[in-house]
Design a protein around this motif. Structure first.
Motif, PDB file in Angstrom:
ATOM      1  N   GLY A 117      -0.357 -16.001   9.088  1.00 32.84           N
ATOM      2  CA  GLY A 117      -0.184 -15.913  10.530  1.00 32.84           C
ATOM      3  C   GLY A 117       1.043 -15.164  10.989  1.00 32.84           C
ATOM      4  N   ILE A 118       1.674 -14.395  10.069  1.00 27.88           N
ATOM      5  CA  ILE A 118       2.879 -13.637  10.433  1.00 27.88           C
ATOM      6  C   ILE A 118       2.583 -12.155  10.188  1.00 27.88           C
ATOM      7  N   PRO A 119       2.152 -11.432  11.210  1.00 25.17           N
ATOM      8  CA  PRO A 119       1.772 -10.028  11.015  1.00 25.17           C
ATOM      9  C   PRO A 119       2.980  -9.094  10.963  1.00 25.17           C
ATOM     10  N   ASP A 120       2.743  -7.908  10.404  1.00 31.70           N
ATOM     11  CA  ASP A 120       3.692  -6.785  10.453  1.00 31.70           C
ATOM     12  C   ASP A 120       5.047  -7.098   9.813  1.00 31.70           C
ATOM     13  N   ALA A 121       5.055  -7.963   8.807  1.00 28.91           N
ATOM     14  CA  ALA A 121       6.333  -8.332   8.192  1.00 28.91           C
ATOM     15  C   ALA A 121       6.935  -7.179   7.395  1.00 28.91           C
ATOM     16  N   ARG A 137      13.267  -9.768  -0.661  1.00 26.65           N
ATOM     17  CA  ARG A 137      12.986 -10.993   0.096  1.00 26.65           C
ATOM     18  C   ARG A 137      14.006 -11.209   1.210  1.00 26.65           C
ATOM     19  N   THR A 138      15.260 -10.814   0.968  1.00 28.81           N
ATOM     20  CA  THR A 138      16.299 -11.002   1.978  1.00 28.81           C
ATOM     21  C   THR A 138      15.960 -10.251   3.263  1.00 28.81           C
ATOM     22  N   HIS A 139      15.411  -9.051   3.141  1.00 22.81           N
ATOM     23  CA  HIS A 139      15.055  -8.270   4.335  1.00 22.81           C
ATOM     24  C   HIS A 139      13.913  -8.947   5.098  1.00 22.81           C
ATOM     25  N   PHE A 140      12.935  -9.493   4.376  1.00 21.62           N
ATOM     26  CA  PHE A 140      11.867 -10.253   5.038  1.00 21.62           C
ATOM     27  C   PHE A 140      12.440 -11.481   5.734  1.00 21.62           C
ATOM     28  N   ALA A 141      13.387 -12.143   5.080  1.00 22.56           N
ATOM     29  CA  ALA A 141      13.987 -13.342   5.668  1.00 22.56           C
ATOM     30  C   ALA A 141      14.680 -13.015   6.981  1.00 22.56           C
ATOM     31  N   ARG A 142      15.402 -11.904   7.033  1.00 23.01           N
ATOM     32  CA  ARG A 142      16.090 -11.529   8.266  1.00 23.01           C
ATOM     33  C   ARG A 142      15.092 -11.263   9.386  1.00 23.01           C
ATOM     34  N   PHE A 143      13.949 -10.645   9.049  1.00 20.42           N
ATOM     35  CA  PHE A 143      12.920 -10.390  10.064  1.00 20.42           C
ATOM     36  C   PHE A 143      12.342 -11.696  10.597  1.00 20.42           C
ATOM     37  N   LEU A 144      12.074 -12.653   9.715  1.00 15.71           N
ATOM     38  CA  LEU A 144      11.490 -13.922  10.150  1.00 15.71           C
ATOM     39  C   LEU A 144      12.464 -14.744  10.992  1.00 15.71           C
ATOM     40  N   VAL A 145      13.748 -14.591  10.765  1.00 15.67           N
ATOM     41  CA  VAL A 145      14.733 -15.243  11.633  1.00 15.67           C
ATOM     42  C   VAL A 145      14.776 -14.540  12.991  1.00 15.67           C
ATOM     43  N   GLU A 146      14.793 -13.209  12.972  1.00 16.57           N
ATOM     44  CA  GLU A 146      14.850 -12.440  14.220  1.00 16.57           C
ATOM     45  C   GLU A 146      13.669 -12.775  15.128  1.00 16.57           C
ATOM     46  N   THR A 147      12.492 -12.962  14.543  1.00 19.67           N
ATOM     47  CA  THR A 147      11.293 -13.200  15.349  1.00 19.67           C
ATOM     48  C   THR A 147      11.099 -14.677  15.693  1.00 19.67           C
ATOM     49  N   GLY A 148      12.020 -15.527  15.269  1.00 17.03           N
ATOM     50  CA  GLY A 148      11.977 -16.927  15.641  1.00 17.03           C
ATOM     51  C   GLY A 148      11.043 -17.791  14.811  1.00 17.03           C
ATOM     52  N   VAL A 149      10.494 -17.234  13.734  1.00 15.89           N
ATOM     53  CA  VAL A 149       9.626 -18.032  12.866  1.00 15.89           C
ATOM     54  C   VAL A 149      10.435 -19.130  12.174  1.00 15.89           C
ATOM     55  N   CYS A 150      11.681 -18.798  11.802  1.00 11.25           N
ATOM     56  CA  CYS A 150      12.573 -19.760  11.138  1.00 11.25           C
ATOM     57  C   CYS A 150      13.942 -19.709  11.800  1.00 11.25           C
ATOM     58  N   ARG A 151      14.702 -20.789  11.626  1.00  8.22           N
ATOM     59  CA  ARG A 151      16.037 -20.865  12.239  1.00  8.22           C
ATOM     60  C   ARG A 151      17.058 -20.015  11.488  1.00  8.22           C
ATOM     61  N   GLU A 155      15.847 -21.437   5.616  1.00  7.93           N
ATOM     62  CA  GLU A 155      14.538 -22.000   5.954  1.00  7.93           C
ATOM     63  C   GLU A 155      13.412 -21.052   5.564  1.00  7.93           C
ATOM     64  N   VAL A 156      13.640 -19.745   5.726  1.00 10.85           N
ATOM     65  CA  VAL A 156      12.613 -18.764   5.340  1.00 10.85           C
ATOM     66  C   VAL A 156      12.290 -18.910   3.859  1.00 10.85           C
ATOM     67  N   PHE A 157      13.322 -18.961   3.031  1.00 10.65           N
ATOM     68  CA  PHE A 157      13.084 -19.057   1.591  1.00 10.65           C
ATOM     69  C   PHE A 157      12.364 -20.356   1.251  1.00 10.65           C
ATOM     70  N   ARG A 158      12.768 -21.455   1.872  1.00 12.25           N
ATOM     71  CA  ARG A 158      12.135 -22.744   1.560  1.00 12.25           C
ATOM     72  C   ARG A 158      10.661 -22.761   1.948  1.00 12.25           C
ATOM     73  N   ARG A 159      10.334 -22.153   3.087  1.00 10.98           N
ATOM     74  CA  ARG A 159       8.958 -22.239   3.600  1.00 10.98           C
ATOM     75  C   ARG A 159       8.034 -21.135   3.104  1.00 10.98           C
TER      76      ARG A 159
END
Length: 284
Positions: A117-121, A137-151, A155-159
């Motif tokens: 459910g997370i497009p265009d990562a 993975r670190t670059h993906f993690a920064r994107f998921l934080v920026e988009t509000g998926v994770c705090r 949290e990105v790595f854990r989930r």
């Protein structure tokens, strides 16, 4: 140069997965009292000339560096190389080969995240990449934080980005033998980075250190940003047991993400041999 020297021999710039340039890192390190510095980007030596020039401009001494990704006992282990010839053709080709699988891996990660459910990562992660060959993975993690998926990135790595989670894709890196021999063949010293992070069983860890030493490895990071005081004491004992020198490095990536700032580490135990004493003729 004693164990009390403020040496920081492990950090990352935008050339791999850090957020600061080599020049910005040098300014920050010098401001924090670092006397001997090394930039150790993942599987890449493209920032070495800039880092050395910046270190000298800030009045710091410098060692060439790199952090090589290795597969051992089914896990990714990092081997830091220090004081090697950054123009050596064998290590440069080895690093090219090691980087080669990152792009394909990143696209597979993106596909798994899209299915969750997370497009265009992939496209989002690329916005954080200084060197597209080193998307991680670190670059993906920064994107998921920026988009509000994770705090936060933890949290990105854990989930999403650890084994068994959507978004985790393993990659087979260099062998331990190859990584150590690239470093030593180029005149440097090989160091096991942050050993407490790998979660090996006692037997697996004994095998790692034994094989590492048999291949010509000479040092272990005792004091590093992710080690607790108890872990530093444990790996000081490991250094004594295996007759290894000790290294010290913050593993700094970003002012907003890192456990430890450049130059803020406690000193090495006085009875250990600092790895930089093995590299006196390589310091610039």
């Amino acid at each position: 140069m004693t164990a009390a020297l403020n040496a920081d021999l492990h950090c990352h710039s935008v050339v791999s997965d850090g957020t600061l340039t080599p020049e910005q890192l040098a300014v920050r390190a010098a401001a924090n009292g670092v006397q001997l510095w090394a930039l150790t980007d993942h599987d890449e030596v493209g920032g070495q000339a800039r880092a050395q020039a910046a270190a000298q401009a800030q009045g710091m001494r410098y060692l060439t560096g790199c952090e090589i990704s290795v597969t051992f006992a089914g896990k990714t282990v990092h081997i830091v190389g220090l004081g090697f010839d950054a123009e050596d053709p064998a290590i440069r080709q080895g690093l090219v080969d090691t980087r080669g699988g990152r792009g394909e891996r990143a696209r597979e990660m993106s596909a798994q995240l899209a299915a969750a459910g997370i497009p265009d990562a992939y496209e989002g992660a690329l916005r954080y990449v200084g060197n597209p060959e080193l998307i991680s993975r670190t670059h993906f993690a920064r994107f998921l934080v920026e988009t509000g998926v994770c705090r936060d990135t933890g949290e990105v790595f854990r989930r999403f980005l650890t084994e068994g989670k959507p978004g985790f894709v393993p990659h087979r890196w260099a062998s331990l033998r190859n990584a150590v021999q690239w470093i030593t063949g180029a005149g440097g010293q090989a160091v096991i980075a942050h050993p407490a992070r790998y979660g090996f069983t006692p037997n697996e860890e004994w095998a790692l250190f034994s094989e590492f030493k048999a291949h010509g490895g000479t040092a272990v990071e005792v004091v590093t940003g992710s080690h607790t005081a108890a872990e530093a004491a444990r790996y000081a004992d490991t250094a004594r047991e295996f007759g290894l020198a000790a290294s010290r490095g913050s593993d700094f990536h970003s002012p907003d993400e890192s456990h430890m700032d450049l130059g803020r580490l406690p000193p090495l135990p006085e009875d250990l041999t600092p790895v930089w004493t093995l590299l006196a003729d390589r310091i610039r």
